[in-house]
Design a protein around this motif. Structure first.
Motif, PDB file in Angstrom:
ATOM      1  N   PRO A  32       0.817  -1.228   0.000  1.00  9.16           N
ATOM      2  CA  PRO A  32       0.000   0.000   0.000  1.00  9.16           C
ATOM      3  C   PRO A  32       0.846   1.272   0.000  1.00  9.16           C
ATOM      4  O   PRO A  32       0.475   2.272  -0.627  1.00  9.16           O
ATOM      5  CB  PRO A  32      -0.820  -0.123   1.296  1.00  9.16           C
ATOM      6  N   ALA A  33       1.967   1.254   0.713  1.00  9.42           N
ATOM      7  CA  ALA A  33       2.836   2.435   0.739  1.00  9.42           C
ATOM      8  C   ALA A  33       3.388   2.732  -0.644  1.00  9.42           C
ATOM      9  O   ALA A  33       3.454   3.898  -1.064  1.00  9.42           O
ATOM     10  CB  ALA A  33       3.980   2.222   1.730  1.00  9.42           C
ATOM     11  N   ALA A  34       3.761   1.694  -1.386  1.00  9.91           N
ATOM     12  CA  ALA A  34       4.264   1.889  -2.748  1.00  9.91           C
ATOM     13  C   ALA A  34       3.169   2.453  -3.655  1.00  9.91           C
ATOM     14  O   ALA A  34       3.424   3.327  -4.497  1.00  9.91           O
ATOM     15  CB  ALA A  34       4.785   0.566  -3.303  1.00  9.91           C
ATOM     16  N   VAL A  35       1.938   1.965  -3.473  1.00 11.33           N
ATOM     17  CA  VAL A  35       0.807   2.478  -4.259  1.00 11.33           C
ATOM     18  C   VAL A  35       0.567   3.952  -3.936  1.00 11.33           C
ATOM     19  O   VAL A  35       0.341   4.772  -4.839  1.00 11.33           O
ATOM     20  CB  VAL A  35      -0.457   1.638  -3.986  1.00 11.33           C
ATOM     21  N   LEU A  36       0.633   4.305  -2.655  1.00 11.94           N
ATOM     22  CA  LEU A  36       0.416   5.696  -2.248  1.00 11.94           C
ATOM     23  C   LEU A  36       1.523   6.606  -2.787  1.00 11.94           C
ATOM     24  O   LEU A  36       1.259   7.764  -3.139  1.00 11.94           O
ATOM     25  CB  LEU A  36       0.359   5.790  -0.731  1.00 11.94           C
ATOM     26  N   VAL A  37       2.729   6.089  -2.837  1.00  9.67           N
ATOM     27  CA  VAL A  37       3.843   6.873  -3.378  1.00  9.67           C
ATOM     28  C   VAL A  37       3.545   7.310  -4.809  1.00  9.67           C
ATOM     29  O   VAL A  37       3.779   8.457  -5.201  1.00  9.67           O
ATOM     30  CB  VAL A  37       5.155   6.051  -3.311  1.00  9.67           C
ATOM     31  N   VAL A  38       3.006   6.385  -5.594  1.00  7.50           N
ATOM     32  CA  VAL A  38       2.673   6.697  -6.990  1.00  7.50           C
ATOM     33  C   VAL A  38       1.409   7.550  -7.050  1.00  7.50           C
ATOM     34  O   VAL A  38       1.333   8.530  -7.806  1.00  7.50           O
ATOM     35  CB  VAL A  38       2.492   5.401  -7.801  1.00  7.50           C
ATOM     36  N   ALA A  39       0.408   7.199  -6.237  1.00  6.75           N
ATOM     37  CA  ALA A  39      -0.871   7.922  -6.267  1.00  6.75           C
ATOM     38  C   ALA A  39      -0.702   9.386  -5.864  1.00  6.75           C
ATOM     39  O   ALA A  39      -1.349  10.270  -6.428  1.00  6.75           O
ATOM     40  CB  ALA A  39      -1.883   7.235  -5.347  1.00  6.75           C
ATOM     41  N   PHE A  40       0.178   9.658  -4.898  1.00  8.55           N
ATOM     42  CA  PHE A  40       0.400  11.031  -4.438  1.00  8.55           C
ATOM     43  C   PHE A  40       1.374  11.796  -5.320  1.00  8.55           C
ATOM     44  O   PHE A  40       1.673  12.962  -5.050  1.00  8.55           O
ATOM     45  CB  PHE A  40       0.920  11.035  -3.000  1.00  8.55           C
ATOM     46  N   GLY A  41       1.882  11.129  -6.340  1.00  9.03           N
ATOM     47  CA  GLY A  41       2.817  11.799  -7.238  1.00  9.03           C
ATOM     48  C   GLY A  41       4.209  11.957  -6.677  1.00  9.03           C
ATOM     49  O   GLY A  41       5.011  12.743  -7.196  1.00  9.03           O
ATOM     50  N   LEU A  42       4.521  11.217  -5.605  1.00  9.74           N
ATOM     51  CA  LEU A  42       5.864  11.294  -5.042  1.00  9.74           C
ATOM     52  C   LEU A  42       6.888  10.624  -5.952  1.00  9.74           C
ATOM     53  O   LEU A  42       8.083  10.939  -5.889  1.00  9.74           O
ATOM     54  CB  LEU A  42       5.890  10.624  -3.662  1.00  9.74           C
ATOM     55  N   LEU A  43       6.415   9.706  -6.761  1.00 15.01           N
ATOM     56  CA  LEU A  43       7.278   9.026  -7.729  1.00 15.01           C
ATOM     57  C   LEU A  43       6.434   8.727  -8.959  1.00 15.01           C
ATOM     58  O   LEU A  43       5.381   8.099  -8.843  1.00 15.01           O
ATOM     59  CB  LEU A  43       7.830   7.718  -7.138  1.00 15.01           C
ATOM     60  N   PRO A  44       6.850   9.198 -10.142  1.00 10.35           N
ATOM     61  CA  PRO A  44       6.073   8.923 -11.351  1.00 10.35           C
ATOM     62  C   PRO A  44       5.954   7.421 -11.600  1.00 10.35           C
ATOM     63  O   PRO A  44       6.843   6.643 -11.225  1.00 10.35           O
ATOM     64  CB  PRO A  44       6.895   9.605 -12.458  1.00 10.35           C
ATOM     65  N   TRP A  45       4.853   7.044 -12.256  1.00 15.81           N
ATOM     66  CA  TRP A  45       4.615   5.635 -12.516  1.00 15.81           C
ATOM     67  C   TRP A  45       5.752   5.009 -13.301  1.00 15.81           C
ATOM     68  O   TRP A  45       6.201   3.900 -12.989  1.00 15.81           O
ATOM     69  CB  TRP A  45       3.299   5.445 -13.270  1.00 15.81           C
TER      70      TRP A  45
END
Length: 411
Positions: A32-45
């Motif tokens: 879930p943390a990895a998903v949130l990282v992408v969802a919040f734009g902290l790391l591009p897909w």
């Protein structure tokens, strides 16, 4: 703000990995943390996918070597080894300590530190119980050799594989440069542990016991020997270690399936898929942390010259970071901080820090956390810390000096 959020997510992931509430797997928080990282734009897909792609071969090797170790255990390799240790010790605690030290070193080098912690340590504890000898010296030998004893080969530790990829060295080149630091580290660990637990070992009453009765798992031992030889031979041919480990695992798996000793579901479980998923997800979270300034800030602190002070500085920073955030994320962040084409000696100094350093705190490595769960009684924090303070600074300094000496001759 982005860095703060990424660090918070990483902290949650590590907290769950350390505490494992209700026995939940590490991936429960990491994915879930990895998903949130992408969802919040902290790391591009695309960057997240690239990180997964880079970690893929390393995680594939991890799965293969874990399965290889478990299949070797099913073949009776570790039970046989325990019998040999019991017979050769002749009831003497100091003798058994030396044998356990050697066995833990060999298992770590060939089958990785996870096999030493999860498979060898319980056998060693059972052997000490059979001989009525103290378990503390032998348990600590297993732990310290799982971490600090994993320096020799790229396949001995997940951190080694990450560093190996970044170093640009060949398999044999890596082993050649790390041989002297590894030997120096072993000498420090043996001397300190032997002296620290001297009273325990001297007070033990000899109870001789034969190691006979355990079938020699010749087939599995031959497969393991050929796998180790394959690691060395595959590098000049450009073959990734994952394929060699997979080949060894396939041979033992086919034998076990034909003899109906295991099912396909058991093989899948043997690869620890949730733990592998945890490593991939952790890589994505760490990439977000590194990409929001942490790697850049560390890059400004890390030395960039392979002098002895420079190598020792990198090793010290790596050890410190490993004991704060665990050695796996520390390795990923520091590799990013060293840049796209880091100096091989600096990368190897990083490895000294993240492998030797974790013997100082419980959270330093996942192997230490697993070791605590294997023990029947939780080790005293005072003893654990005292042993770490006596071994880590000396071993880290001596191993770094050895690396600098070797690099000065051949670099």
């Amino acid at each position: 703000m982005g860095l703060a959020l990424a660090v918070a997510l990483l902290a949650i992931v590590l907290a769950v990995a350390v505490l494992r509430p209700r026995g939940l797997p590490e991936a429960v928080a990491a994915v879930p943390a990895a998903v949130l990282v992408v969802a919040f734009g902290l790391l591009p897909w695309d960057a997240a996918w690239a990180e997964i792609g880079e970690l893929g071969p390393t995680v594939g090797f991890l799965a293969a070597i874990l399965l290889l170790g478990r299949l070797a255990d099913a073949e009776g390799v570790f039970t046989w080894l325990g019998g040999r240790l019991a017979g050769a010790a002749r009831g003497r605690a100091p003798r058994l300590f030396g044998l356990v030290f050697a066995a833990a070193t060999a298992v770590t080098v060939v089958l990785s530190l996870d096999a030493t912690v999860v498979l060898l340590t319980p056998v060693v504890l059972a052997t000490t119980a059979r001989l009525r000898l103290p378990e503390r010296p032998h348990a600590y030998a297993c732990l310290h050799l799982a971490n600090a004893g994993s320096l020799l080969l790229p396949v001995s530790n997940l951190t080694n594989l990450l560093v190996f990829e970044a170093s640009g060295l060949s398999f044999l080149g890596f082993a050649g440069l790390m041989l002297l630091p590894w030997l120096v580290t072993l000498a420090v660990e043996y001397g300190v542990l032997r002296r620290f637990f001297g009273i325990d070992l001297a007070a033990a009453v000899p109870v001789p016991m034969s190691g006979e009765g355990d079938r020699t798992p010749r087939f599995a031992l031959v497969v393991l020997a050929l796998t180790l030889a394959g690691f060395a031979a595959s590098s000049p041919l450009g073959v990734e270690p994952v394929w060699v480990a997979a080949a060894g695992a396939v041979v033992l798996a086919v034998r076990a399936l034909v003899r109906r000793e295991i099912r396909v579901a058991g093989l899948v479980a043997g690869t620890s898929p949730l733990f592998c998923l945890f490593v991939l997800a952790l890589g994505v979270v760490v990439a977000a942390v590194a990409g929001h300034g942490l790697a850049g800030r560390l890059a400004g602190v890390l030395p960039d010259a392979p002098t002895f002070p420079g190598l020792l500085g990198v090793a010290a920073v790596a050890a410190l970071l490993a004991n704060v955030v665990n050695n796996l994320p520390a390795t990923l962040v520091l590799i990013a901080a060293l840049g796209p084409a880091p100096h091989p000696a600096l990368v190897l100094a990083l490895l000294l820090g993240v492998n030797i350093g974790p013997n100082l705190t419980y959270v330093g490595s996942l192997a230490t956390l697993l070791w605590r769960r294997v023990l029947p009684v939780t080790p005293r924090l005072r003893t654990f810390t005292a042993v770490g303070l006596l071994t880590v600074p000396v071993a880290l300094t001596a191993a770094t000096a050895a690396l600098w000496a070797v690099w000065s001759l051949v670099g």
